[in-house]
Design an enzyme around this catalytic site. Structure first.
Site, PDB file in Angstrom:
ATOM      1  N   GLU A 124       0.886  -1.177   0.000  1.00  0.00           N
ATOM      2  CA  GLU A 124       0.000   0.000   0.000  1.00  0.00           C
ATOM      3  C   GLU A 124       0.913   1.212   0.000  1.00  0.00           C
ATOM      4  O   GLU A 124       1.346   1.671   1.059  1.00  0.00           O
ATOM      5  CB  GLU A 124      -0.872   0.012   1.265  1.00  0.00           C
ATOM      6  CG  GLU A 124      -1.812  -1.155   1.403  1.00  0.00           C
ATOM      7  CD  GLU A 124      -2.967  -1.106   0.420  1.00  0.00           C
ATOM      8  OE1 GLU A 124      -3.118  -0.089  -0.292  1.00  0.00           O
ATOM      9  OE2 GLU A 124      -3.695  -2.094   0.360  1.00  0.00           O
ATOM     10  N   CYS A 164      -2.795   8.744   2.516  1.00  0.00           N
ATOM     11  CA  CYS A 164      -2.373   8.350   1.168  1.00  0.00           C
ATOM     12  C   CYS A 164      -3.493   8.628   0.175  1.00  0.00           C
ATOM     13  O   CYS A 164      -3.249   8.680  -1.030  1.00  0.00           O
ATOM     14  CB  CYS A 164      -1.873   6.918   1.121  1.00  0.00           C
ATOM     15  SG  CYS A 164      -2.938   5.775   1.916  1.00  0.00           S
TER      16      CYS A 164
HETATM   17  C1  UN1 Z   1      -4.029   5.844   4.342  1.00  0.00           C
HETATM   18  O1  UN1 Z   1      -4.021   7.051   4.107  1.00  0.00           O
HETATM   19  O2  UN1 Z   1      -2.975   5.236   4.599  1.00  0.00           O
HETATM   20  O3  UN1 Z   1      -9.497   6.535   2.723  1.00  0.00           O
HETATM   21  C2  UN1 Z   1      -5.266   5.057   4.388  1.00  0.00           C
HETATM   22  C3  UN1 Z   1      -9.152   6.933   3.822  1.00  0.00           C
HETATM   23  C4  UN1 Z   1      -8.857   5.982   4.948  1.00  0.00           C
HETATM   24  C5  UN1 Z   1      -7.688   5.152   4.637  1.00  0.00           C
HETATM   25  C6  UN1 Z   1      -6.482   5.928   4.345  1.00  0.00           C
HETATM   26  N1  UN1 Z   1      -9.978   5.192   5.309  1.00  0.00           N
HETATM   27  O4  UN1 Z   1      -9.013   8.097   4.040  1.00  0.00           O
END
Ligand code: UN1
Length: 511
Positions: free
Chosen positions: A268, A302
């Site tokens: 990820e 992310c």
């Molecule tokens: C991340 O930023 O590592 O979509 C995950 C989202 C969250 C997951 C983010 N539920 O903002």
């Protein structure tokens, strides 16, 4: 008397999580750690909270052995009974949700409601995994040969190594841990070196559940550490699956090390997520969505929106409204309930913010809002909007993990879809439109090439019930919901003959 926050009465609640001035950073059924001592700092004031003693490589070795030993027992427990343990982990987290959420806020720097929200996500994925524990299964397929049964059997991979990032120090471990456990795996976790207290606090909650059930604590082991422990995990043949969340740069090195040994990986990595606003979009949806997704978590998800592509007919109006909204975002201590925007996690991130703004200006960008480090303690920077850059300017194609939004002006759907896809990352993407044909073109083969493809909602805030992850340099992994459990298991295609002749497949005669 040390100057640690944990010793101040205001932060005495940290002790409810079992934390103290010095905390052992290794758990494998018992607590230990004799490696480097690291101090965890609060990003809102850069004051030290408490210390954690990380794992040495010898302690890593011992932990892997104990974790693998624990697997022998865990794998024999029927899946629904494993689900019952995961249910108890969810319940234990529920009881500590506010205090653990507060720790996330204090140590990571995200606002309190988001800290609690992260723990809620772990609780929810535990519930999901409990249901899954009675549903994991493979099909019985039609055999072309008489007297044969063709079935798929799913088995756990064994030991799942989990390396998580600072920005979701609870939820991302939770997504992996709850599903991996239910599937019959044991876990070894290395959290981010800058959020070690959260790793220790979560592990204490999980360990208590295992120990109360007379199960080996090493079913959920933890080794706090830096690149040395991460590298050991990536190279270790005994780590059957390595789930890594972090930057594309580090993820690539991890992926190569795992591939070198033909290991399994779940990556990820970075995103460079765009919102595309068409001429027919409901701007009353667009403005709060874009502000939430670009400013929320101070731009450190992310899934944060980094590129806002505006149709030329709405460009100026949207920039004006968003810049106005940016100026109204309440900035403050992350644990203050009225705050919407807190600090960056580290001082290095502040430097990256300044460097990115400088590059953007050199490449033709104009500041529409923000652009400065704030004059207050902690790592605070102004949320920033930059207009006027070319869609393919190098800085626009770079993921900088800070609250800078690049606004681009486009003319046609074709152009906007192409710009969405032209970056190396492929995590999340959104369009705002009322045109049904366009919606389906966006979801289709020539639409967004991302793992997360949204319509009339922003790029962040994905639900855990779907499969979370992205394509290209985002790494290709899928975590959490849908059929992501398959990543934590290995599939055996099993053929069982239950008759008297031995017919071969493809009609081959071998006699
Ligand atoms: C991340 O930023 O590592 O979509 C995950 C989202 C969250 C997951 C983010 N539920 O903002």
């Amino acid at each position: 008397m040390s100057g640690l926050l944990i010793n101040q009465p205001k932060y005495s609640w940290l002790k409810e999580l079992g934390l103290s001035e010095d905390n052992p950073g290794v758990y494998n059924g018992s607590w230990g750690g004799s490696g480097e001592v690291i101090t965890s700092y609060c990003p809102a004031n850069n004051e030290p909270i408490a210390r954690v003693t990380q794992a040495t490589l010898a302690e890593y070795e011992e932990t892997v052995q104990k974790t693998r030993e624990a697997w022998k027992m865990w794998a024999d427990i029927p899946a629904p009974k494993r689900g019952e343990i995961v249910r108890q982990i969810g319940d234990a987290l529920r009881k500590k949700i506010k205090v653990l959420g507060s720790l996330v806020s204090l140590e990571m720097g995200k606002i309190y409601v988001e800290g609690v929200g992260e723990v809620q996500e772990y609780v929810d994925v535990c519930d999901y995994a409990v249901g899954l524990s009675r549903m994991i299964g493979g099909p019985v397929l039609p055999s072309e040969r008489p007297g044969h049964a063709l079935i798929e059997q799913w088995n756990p991979v064994g030991l799942v190594g989990i390396i998580t990032a600072f920005n979701f120090p609870v939820a991302v471990y939770g997504w992996n841990n709850a599903i991996a456990l239910t599937c019959g795996n044991v876990c070894l976790w290395k959290g981010a070196p800058t959020t070690p207290l959260t790793s220790v606090a979560v592990t204490k909650i999980v360990a208590e559940v295992l120990e109360q059930n007379n199960l080996p604590g090493a079913i959920c082991s933890m080794t706090c550490g830096g690149a040395d422990i991460g590298t050991a995990m990536a190279k270790d043949e005994r780590v059957d699956l390595l789930s890594f969340t972090g930057s594309t740069h580090v993820g690539k090195m991890v992926a190569m090390m795992v591939q070198e040994r033909f290991g399994r990986k779940l990556l990820e990595l970075g995103g460079n997520n765009a919102i595309i606003v068409f001429e027919d979009a409901d701007l009353n949806l667009v403005v709060p969505s874009a502000v939430f997704a670009s400013v929320g978590t101070a731009g450190q998800r992310c899934t944060t929106t980094r590129r806002l592509m505006l149709h030329e007919s709405v460009h100026d109006a949207v920039v004006e409204r968003i810049a106005k909204a940016y100026k109204q975002v309440r900035i403050g201590d992350p644990w203050d309930p009225s705050t919407l925007y807190g600090p960056l996690h580290t001082k290095q991130a502040v430097d990256q913010y300044l460097a990115a703004i400088e590059q953007a200006e050199q490449q033709g960008g104009t500041l529409a809002c923000g652009g400065k480090v704030m004059d207050r303690p902690g790592n605070y920077v102004e949320p920033t909007i930059i207009t006027g850059l070319a869609h393919d300017a190098p800085i626009v194609h770079t993921e900088t993990f800070v609250p800078i939004l690049y606004v681009l002006k486009f003319k046609t759907e074709e152009e906007a879809f192409a710009w969405n896809n032209e970056v190396q990352q492929g995590l999340s993407s959104s369009i705002f439109t009322k045109d049904l044909g366009r919606v389906f073109r966006w979801l289709g083969p020539k639409g967004s090439d991302c793992g997360i493809v949204n319509v009339n909602i922003p790029t962040s805030g994905a639900e855990f019930g779907g499969a979370f992850g992205g394509e290209k340099h985002t790494g290709g992994g899928r975590e959490s919901g849908s059929d992501s459990w398959k990543q934590y298991m290995r599939r055996s295609t099993c053929t069982i003959y239950y008759s008297k002749d031995l017919p071969l497949a493809q009609g081959i005669k071998f006699e």
